[in-house]
Design a protein around this motif. Sequence first.
Motif, mmCIF file in Angstrom:
data_model
loop_
_atom_site.group_PDB
_atom_site.id
_atom_site.type_symbol
_atom_site.label_atom_id
_atom_site.label_comp_id
_atom_site.label_asym_id
_atom_site.label_seq_id
_atom_site.Cartn_x
_atom_site.Cartn_y
_atom_site.Cartn_z
ATOM 1 N N UNK A 134 3.192 5.789 -3.492
ATOM 2 C CA UNK A 134 3.911 6.646 -3.924
ATOM 3 C C UNK A 134 4.373 6.634 -5.486
ATOM 4 N N UNK A 146 0.902 -1.219 -0.065
ATOM 5 C CA UNK A 146 0.069 0.117 -0.116
ATOM 6 C C UNK A 146 0.888 1.319 0.126
ATOM 7 N N UNK A 195 3.988 1.362 -1.458
ATOM 8 C CA UNK A 195 4.500 1.474 -2.750
ATOM 9 C C UNK A 195 3.515 2.101 -3.674
ATOM 10 N N UNK A 196 2.205 1.637 -3.579
ATOM 11 C CA UNK A 196 1.223 2.157 -4.437
ATOM 12 C C UNK A 196 1.053 3.862 -4.329
ATOM 13 N N UNK A 242 1.642 5.227 -7.767
ATOM 14 C CA UNK A 242 0.213 4.873 -8.540
ATOM 15 C C UNK A 242 -0.983 5.561 -8.099
ATOM 16 N N UNK A 243 -1.333 5.590 -7.073
ATOM 17 C CA UNK A 243 -2.356 6.357 -6.080
ATOM 18 C C UNK A 243 -2.725 7.529 -6.596
ATOM 19 N N UNK A 244 -4.098 7.776 -7.243
ATOM 20 C CA UNK A 244 -4.411 9.033 -7.359
ATOM 21 C C UNK A 244 -4.252 10.171 -6.132
#
Lengths: 527, 527
Positions: free
Chosen positions: A57, A52, A54-55, A59-61
Amino acid sequence: MIAREAPPWRGPARVAHPTDEGDTASVTETAYACLERDFARIAVLEDAAGILGWDARTTMPLGSADGRAEQLAALRGLVHETVTAERLAERLDAAEAERETLDPWQVANLREMRRTRIHAAAVPRDLVIARAKATARAEIVWREARRTSDFALLRPHLEEVLGLQRAIGQAKGAALGIPAYDALLDQYDPGLRQSRVDALFGPLRRILPDLIAQAQERQGRSAPPRPIEGAFPVEAQRALAETLMRAAGFDFTRGRLDVSLHPFCGGATGDVRITTRYDGTDFTRALMGVLHETGHALYEQGRPAAWQRQPVGRARGMTLHESQSLLIEMQACRSREFLGFLSPLIGRQFGREDPAWSPENLFRLYTRVAPGPIRVDADEVTYPAHILLRYDLERAMIAGDLAVADLPGAFKAGMKALLGLTVTDDADGCLQDIHWPSGGWGYFPTYTLGAVTAAQLFAAACEADAEIRPGLARGDFAPLVGWLRAHVHAAGSSRETDEIVTAATGRPADLDAFLAHLRRRYLGADA
Amino acid sequence: MIAREAPPWRGPARVAHPTDEGDTASVTETAYACLERDFARIAVLEDAAGILGWDARTTMPLGSADGRAEQLAALRGLVHETVTAERLAERLDAAEAERETLDPWQVANLREMRRTRIHAAAVPRDLVIARAKATARAEIVWREARRTSDFALLRPHLEEVLGLQRAIGQAKGAALGIPAYDALLDQYDPGLRQSRVDALFGPLRRILPDLIAQAQERQGRSAPPRPIEGAFPVEAQRALAETLMRAAGFDFTRGRLDVSLHPFCGGATGDVRITTRYDGTDFTRALMGVLHETGHALYEQGRPAAWQRQPVGRARGMTLHESQSLLIEMQACRSREFLGFLSPLIGRQFGREDPAWSPENLFRLYTRVAPGPIRVDADEVTYPAHILLRYDLERAMIAGDLAVADLPGAFKAGMKALLGLTVTDDADGCLQDIHWPSGGWGYFPTYTLGAVTAAQLFAAACEADAEIRPGLARGDFAPLVGWLRAHVHAAGSSRETDEIVTAATGRPADLDAFLAHLRRRYLGADA
């Protein structure tokens, strides 16, 4: 949608399933076995948080940041609850009585479990919450303060964080029986103490200025290296980076390479993800950045397989972690041997030849000594000066000998004294790093301890196996990484950092190999 | 690395922090308030699982599957523990006594909490574990069985899953006071019963064959549409898809579009992620697939803001969920109005004109009726036949009237009877769907109930707002989506499906609008 069991063709399953493992120990189970289960559960929750994070930093909007913060806080809360539960303390005590039945790795695991518990339980709940809130706020303000070079904006937040860090250091110190700053060091590098840092940083502080001056003087005798010019498509840079990661032994079936603003190595057990950031006009930085993170990743992928989810199976600490990234980047990949292998690969990947990436010019680009104000842009020789400064300042602040209000001036004075640089802008001074606002006091020394340790490990490896350097010249990392696996990675946290380094090199880390390396590369035979 | 607090510059933070919220209720708190906190915590854990599930299907390296399964199992175990805890049952009972102090949304929330608990607590722990293991095995075997068209391979696994599904249906049915198959339906669509499905599917079964025959006869009178030919770069397809998602009102600050083998809509509250799969030689399928998933995503993004992490704030059920995707895809985006808007966008995006994407040809491509064996490739008119068949077969299997061994034959006979097709290969027959091996019994009917509901909602919307159709003709979805937000999305789970549809359209879903739509598009004015 708990009651509606969303199936695989629709989206993530959201069914409430109990795990296979019962929560209550059967009467025949040992306390130690229960502890292994507790810590395996903790590791799985930390792995979930790792992905989470990693995401968040990569991918996440942007608009999902608050929700993600709640998810991570929930997972961390569960980990904290488990580690600080009274039941776990009872099991730790009961397991001591079972000591004679345990093998050496189990004994080491028990020691690491206890260390984990001491750190988590030492800090009162209110203080942990206050720290989480204060650093979250300070990180946000820091971004703005750095952008506008406005230290006054950050100052009250940094004062708050400092106060909390001091209190945390004192609380952990009381639990460990050591001073506050030692306790902060111990968070990142178990067993590291200020006395040990001083013993290495003292001589370095005396030797470094001359070394920098001599290296610059020597470089000044010849023309500067040719600059890299032209366009370098991101896709080709990525392909080259992956080729080199594969050569170094990175396992892509259990890891990834992605893009993020600030490169890092993260992910989960068995799913190690590194990132980089590409510059379409210059491939050199991303390339070495990827190799640096690959060093971290090889350590994570090489941790002892049988202990992956136990405390004893973790990487030992940030000094050894930085040693692995710096060994791959600085020792192996900036060597003449490796750059000779790399040079034609670059030409092939970008479809043209250019004297800028001849082996000789690459070496000169990658070993250029140039004092500058920004730590993350620093070369191998001046980098320790940035660390010495931060080490001095953070100790003084924790001790109460330096007020946050006086930090900008002290930082500028230090840069002048250590590197002869005049910093006019706090953005290029004490506002450049996220570490202090985000509560990372005690972390900085591990960068230079890592560089020192990397040199000693690499020297020992090359002495033990004459195939390592010739291997690098043909892009074959197997001899080097095989040695690292056997002597560093596979040890996990079964022994202390000094013990691992001693077993691998014959002595605890000292400055000899590091200084010899710098002198050879910048003043001597290699220069 | 609990004790080593990895900071933001190094990787995901792995610090053990307690959450802000205490685990013990203060004495002045109501039971209802405690329940809201329990379920908010559940929602946060489900959101974490949602992102991890998304990652597993879009990003995760293959070798990390076991670790991910453990992470998801741990999160689901925590959710299950919380929902089935005795304390939660006590709080539900205590909250009943507080009923008079609650507002209507809180009362509805309490009802949904209880529904969630009944479903979770009804199934004995051993059965839940057996189901998780059996479906995990069956899914893996199913992939191989479909690849080799070898039903015998899957058969024992499917028998095991069926036995467990029957037991789960019976356990949930006993708790809900309804028959087993009704209980399975209720998992995906709260309140849905077989009697309701039969009342709609009965007439549909009689009417459909003629409708298909007439539509084919009518289409046969003119030449087939021009096929799509040429190369369509994935990047251009993605850009076009994002343009259309934005037009439809998808909020990219709280969501993403990515690629996966099987398209889905997943992610978390406030982070809704849809996927598609591009074909470089034909853009038509990915484009409509993205619009379909956008319909799901708009529902998720439009759930009532104040109740995002409460059971009453969830989407009502899979019938309404499918109705939203099919309303956007089938009703709005395959309409002549929208295709007239889309046609020039396609030309602009791919940089060339082609009569294959004239409005007329697009309409004919997107409304082509062609009976075929594969459900996911089926057109709007023949799709219900695939569902009728699966509905009959799964009911018979749950009831014990059809043995798994006889499924291939029964499936082939059904395809012959319903669509006049001879299926020779089980891969094109009863092995084509993952639903049964993965335990999704009771799900299939919601596809066609969704299509039926979509037609009724769209007709009511267009009648209520004369701007909706002209809006679609200029790519302006605001009138349509505004109506859906107000009449469907914002209701969350505050009311039953039939109540929501009745409030929006004046009556519970019936076949009138759906059949009128098919007759107009395929036999009448629009054809």
